[in-house]
Design a protein around this motif. Structure first.
Motif, PDB file in Angstrom:
ATOM      1  N   GLY A  10     -97.783  27.768  43.007  1.00 16.74           N
ATOM      2  CA  GLY A  10     -98.710  28.872  43.213  1.00 16.74           C
ATOM      3  C   GLY A  10    -100.145  28.400  43.099  1.00 16.74           C
ATOM      4  N   THR A  11    -100.988  28.790  44.067  1.00 13.92           N
ATOM      5  CA  THR A  11    -102.359  28.276  44.123  1.00 13.92           C
ATOM      6  C   THR A  11    -103.413  29.373  44.007  1.00 13.92           C
ATOM      7  OG1 THR A  11    -102.331  28.371  46.540  1.00 13.92           O
ATOM      8  CG2 THR A  11    -101.661  26.292  45.515  1.00 13.92           C
ATOM      9  N   GLY A  12    -103.069  30.466  43.339  1.00 13.51           N
ATOM     10  CA  GLY A  12    -104.030  31.550  43.135  1.00 13.51           C
ATOM     11  C   GLY A  12    -105.039  31.218  42.051  1.00 13.51           C
ATOM     12  N   ASN A  13    -105.764  32.236  41.602  1.00 15.33           N
ATOM     13  CA  ASN A  13    -106.837  32.032  40.622  1.00 15.33           C
ATOM     14  C   ASN A  13    -106.333  31.417  39.320  1.00 15.33           C
ATOM     15  OD1 ASN A  13    -108.755  33.061  42.361  1.00 15.33           O
ATOM     16  ND2 ASN A  13    -108.600  35.151  41.564  1.00 15.33           N
ATOM     17  N   ILE A  14    -105.226  31.954  38.792  1.00 13.36           N
ATOM     18  CA  ILE A  14    -104.739  31.445  37.508  1.00 13.36           C
ATOM     19  C   ILE A  14    -104.190  30.029  37.674  1.00 13.36           C
ATOM     20  CG2 ILE A  14    -102.415  32.418  37.732  1.00 13.36           C
ATOM     21  CD1 ILE A  14    -104.531  32.137  34.491  1.00 13.36           C
ATOM     22  N   GLY A  15    -103.633  29.722  38.849  1.00 13.31           N
ATOM     23  CA  GLY A  15    -103.183  28.364  39.121  1.00 13.31           C
ATOM     24  C   GLY A  15    -104.340  27.383  39.092  1.00 13.31           C
ATOM     25  N   GLY A  16    -105.490  27.822  39.611  1.00 15.69           N
ATOM     26  CA  GLY A  16    -106.681  26.983  39.575  1.00 15.69           C
ATOM     27  C   GLY A  16    -107.195  26.774  38.165  1.00 15.69           C
ATOM     28  N   GLU A  17    -107.161  27.830  37.366  1.00 18.31           N
ATOM     29  CA  GLU A  17    -107.582  27.709  35.962  1.00 18.31           C
ATOM     30  C   GLU A  17    -106.689  26.720  35.215  1.00 18.31           C
ATOM     31  OE1 GLU A  17    -108.651  31.119  33.514  1.00 18.31           O
ATOM     32  OE2 GLU A  17    -108.549  32.383  35.304  1.00 18.31           O
ATOM     33  N   MET A  18    -105.384  26.824  35.459  1.00 13.65           N
ATOM     34  CA  MET A  18    -104.463  25.916  34.782  1.00 13.65           C
ATOM     35  C   MET A  18    -104.657  24.479  35.259  1.00 13.65           C
ATOM     36  SD  MET A  18    -102.184  25.270  32.575  1.00 13.65           S
ATOM     37  CE  MET A  18    -101.367  26.753  31.996  1.00 13.65           C
ATOM     38  N   ALA A  19    -104.929  24.301  36.547  1.00 12.75           N
ATOM     39  CA  ALA A  19    -105.159  22.956  37.066  1.00 12.75           C
ATOM     40  C   ALA A  19    -106.347  22.297  36.376  1.00 12.75           C
ATOM     41  CB  ALA A  19    -105.384  23.005  38.578  1.00 12.75           C
ATOM     42  N   ALA A  20    -107.412  23.065  36.174  1.00  7.52           N
ATOM     43  CA  ALA A  20    -108.582  22.529  35.483  1.00  7.52           C
ATOM     44  C   ALA A  20    -108.227  22.134  34.059  1.00  7.52           C
ATOM     45  CB  ALA A  20    -109.705  23.562  35.494  1.00  7.52           C
ATOM     46  N   ALA A  21    -107.432  22.957  33.391  1.00 12.57           N
ATOM     47  CA  ALA A  21    -107.012  22.657  32.015  1.00 12.57           C
ATOM     48  C   ALA A  21    -106.108  21.426  31.975  1.00 12.57           C
ATOM     49  CB  ALA A  21    -106.296  23.862  31.413  1.00 12.57           C
ATOM     50  N   LEU A  22    -105.218  21.315  32.932  1.00 12.29           N
ATOM     51  CA  LEU A  22    -104.318  20.158  32.976  1.00 12.29           C
ATOM     52  C   LEU A  22    -105.097  18.861  33.172  1.00 12.29           C
ATOM     53  CD1 LEU A  22    -101.329  21.552  35.066  1.00 12.29           C
ATOM     54  CD2 LEU A  22    -101.205  20.635  32.750  1.00 12.29           C
ATOM     55  N   ASN A  23    -106.083  18.885  34.052  1.00  7.87           N
ATOM     56  CA  ASN A  23    -106.887  17.675  34.270  1.00  7.87           C
ATOM     57  C   ASN A  23    -107.627  17.277  33.002  1.00  7.87           C
ATOM     58  OD1 ASN A  23    -106.339  16.889  36.937  1.00  7.87           O
ATOM     59  ND2 ASN A  23    -107.684  18.463  37.759  1.00  7.87           N
ATOM     60  N   GLU A  24    -108.069  18.277  32.250  1.00  3.51           N
ATOM     61  CA  GLU A  24    -108.831  17.992  31.034  1.00  3.51           C
ATOM     62  C   GLU A  24    -107.930  17.507  29.897  1.00  3.51           C
ATOM     63  OE1 GLU A  24    -112.127  20.198  28.145  1.00  3.51           O
ATOM     64  OE2 GLU A  24    -111.700  20.974  30.150  1.00  3.51           O
ATOM     65  N   VAL A  25    -106.763  18.137  29.733  1.00  2.00           N
ATOM     66  CA  VAL A  25    -105.889  17.822  28.595  1.00  2.00           C
ATOM     67  C   VAL A  25    -104.898  16.706  28.925  1.00  2.00           C
ATOM     68  CG1 VAL A  25    -104.150  18.732  27.006  1.00  2.00           C
ATOM     69  CG2 VAL A  25    -106.094  20.162  27.680  1.00  2.00           C
ATOM     70  N   ASN A  26    -104.244  16.826  30.082  1.00  3.45           N
ATOM     71  CA  ASN A  26    -103.191  15.877  30.455  1.00  3.45           C
ATOM     72  C   ASN A  26    -103.729  14.683  31.248  1.00  3.45           C
ATOM     73  OD1 ASN A  26    -100.252  15.308  30.538  1.00  3.45           O
ATOM     74  ND2 ASN A  26    -100.439  15.658  32.744  1.00  3.45           N
ATOM     75  N   GLY A  27    -104.886  14.868  31.858  1.00  6.61           N
ATOM     76  CA  GLY A  27    -105.516  13.771  32.584  1.00  6.61           C
ATOM     77  C   GLY A  27    -105.141  13.671  34.043  1.00  6.61           C
ATOM     78  N   GLU A  28    -104.103  14.390  34.470  1.00  2.50           N
ATOM     79  CA  GLU A  28    -103.676  14.333  35.864  1.00  2.50           C
ATOM     80  C   GLU A  28    -102.671  15.437  36.153  1.00  2.50           C
ATOM     81  OE1 GLU A  28    -102.028  10.426  36.091  1.00  2.50           O
ATOM     82  OE2 GLU A  28    -100.102  11.023  35.217  1.00  2.50           O
ATOM     83  N   ILE A  29    -102.480  15.699  37.452  1.00  2.00           N
ATOM     84  CA  ILE A  29    -101.489  16.677  37.912  1.00  2.00           C
ATOM     85  C   ILE A  29    -100.637  15.990  38.965  1.00  2.00           C
ATOM     86  CG2 ILE A  29    -101.102  18.936  38.958  1.00  2.00           C
ATOM     87  CD1 ILE A  29    -104.016  19.628  38.099  1.00  2.00           C
ATOM     88  N   TYR A  30     -99.337  16.054  38.791  1.00  2.00           N
ATOM     89  CA  TYR A  30     -98.431  15.311  39.671  1.00  2.00           C
ATOM     90  C   TYR A  30     -98.238  15.999  41.021  1.00  2.00           C
ATOM     91  CZ  TYR A  30     -94.391  12.652  41.251  1.00  2.00           C
ATOM     92  OH  TYR A  30     -93.539  11.858  41.988  1.00  2.00           O
ATOM     93  N   ALA A  31     -98.037  17.343  41.010  1.00  2.00           N
ATOM     94  CA  ALA A  31     -97.682  18.012  42.269  1.00  2.00           C
ATOM     95  C   ALA A  31     -98.153  19.456  42.292  1.00  2.00           C
ATOM     96  CB  ALA A  31     -96.164  17.955  42.482  1.00  2.00           C
TER      97      ALA A  31
END
Length: 323
Positions: A10-31
């Motif tokens: 899912g690529t809606g608003n909350i998906g974008g918020e989570m993506a930003a958090a994942l990049n900050e905490v986890n360092g990367e997003i796989y898919a």
């Protein structure tokens, strides 16, 4: 902290918020996956995602992915949760985690058999403030909790085609905002309520527009909730004990609370965590649950809330077309 391979569905608003958090905490997003491949690719470019899908089944089946994050409309949560756990994936799913308790019970049973973590994106459960408030309540500082009062009013724009008002998309106040209020109430009650009184007013599309809900548990603790989708209310929660009460404004992602001690009127301001980092805390907790095999307590709260919401709808006689 160990890195995990997350797949975002899912690529809606909350998906974008989570993506930003994942990049900050986890360092990367796989898919990332969206039915619209162009949207998925744009999302991947924006958030530096390694792999792009427009077929959810293929992403979920990828053995390299550890965690599936579900950010689709409510009515699709169950089918993707079920596929994810059957494929051996841990799952972090936006609220309401499922449309009804029967769906969640099935998912939880499979997840436990496979030793998988399933967690709901109920942000307050992950905020540092709430963890501290729970310690304060459990310490007896405000005495025995007698009453929880919680409101949520979201004045949605009048639009009969919006998903918030669609029965086919599991719209209505209860699953959209009532899940927050019920989660707040359950968090501070010693046991799951076993008595519910409720009434609702319906929007012209047939979904619940507003409702009043009273709950009581076997410890005689009560919760009173008021929900509205076409009138604004302050997002305010109060936990009232024999010796004092706690007030939390804007409670879904709160980082501040006020404690008032009734004997002398003394107040104490508490600030912990940052609202802006709400989804960072979710990512941190999810990864901690997997690494240390914890998270059962948080999941049980979500299960309790799901059963309460289902009982409320049972009393209304309200069923979604796809159930």
């Amino acid at each position: 902290m160990k890195k995990y391979n997350w797949g975002i569905l899912g690529t809606g608003n909350i998906g974008g918020e989570m993506a930003a958090a994942l990049n900050e905490v986890n360092g990367e997003i796989y898919a990332v996956c969206d039915l619209n491949l162009e949207k998925a690719q744009d999302f991947a470019n924006k958030f530096h995602v390694s792999n792009v899908y427009n077929d959810a089944d293929k992403m979920i089946a990828n053995p390299e992915i550890d965690i599936i994050y579900i950010a689709t409309p409510h009515n699709l949560h169950y089918q993707f949760l079920l596929k994810a756990v059957k494929n051996g994936k841990h799952v972090f799913c936006e609220k309401a985690i499922t449309v009804n308790s029967k769906q969640l019970d099935e998912v939880v049973t499979i997840a436990k058999e496979k030793n998988l973590v399933v967690t709901e994106g109920m942000t307050m459960y992950h905020m540092p403030l709430y963890k501290k408030l729970k310690e304060i309540v459990d310490s007896g500082a405000i005495g025995k909790v007698k009453m929880v009062q919680v409101n949520f009013g979201s004045c949605k724009e009048y639009d009969v085609k919006n998903r918030f008002f669609s029965k086919d998309l599991a719209g209505g106040a209860l699953l959209d905002i009532g899940v927050y209020a019920t989660s707040f109430a359950r968090y501070f009650m010693e046991s799951k309520p076993n008595v519910i009184l409720t009434t609702a007013k319906y929007f012209e599309t047939g979904v619940d527009e507003q409702s009043g809900i009273i709950m009581k548990n076997d410890r005689d603790q009560m919760a009173v909730m008021a929900l509205t989708m076409r009138a604004k209310q302050p997002k305010r929660g109060v936990v009232a004990g024999e010796l004092g009460y706690i007030e939390v404004s804007n409670y879904p992602r709160a980082d501040k609370a006020t404690i008032t001690y009734t004997e002398d009127g003394r107040t104490e301001e508490l600030q912990l965590g940052e609202t802006a980092k709400a989804l960072n805390y979710e990512v941190e907790d999810m990864q901690e649950y997997i690494t240390n095999k914890t998270g059962d307590e948080q999941l049980q709260l979500s299960v309790d809330v799901s059963h309460l919401l289902s009982e409320v709808r049972n009393q209304w006689g309200f069923v979604y077309p796809f159930e």
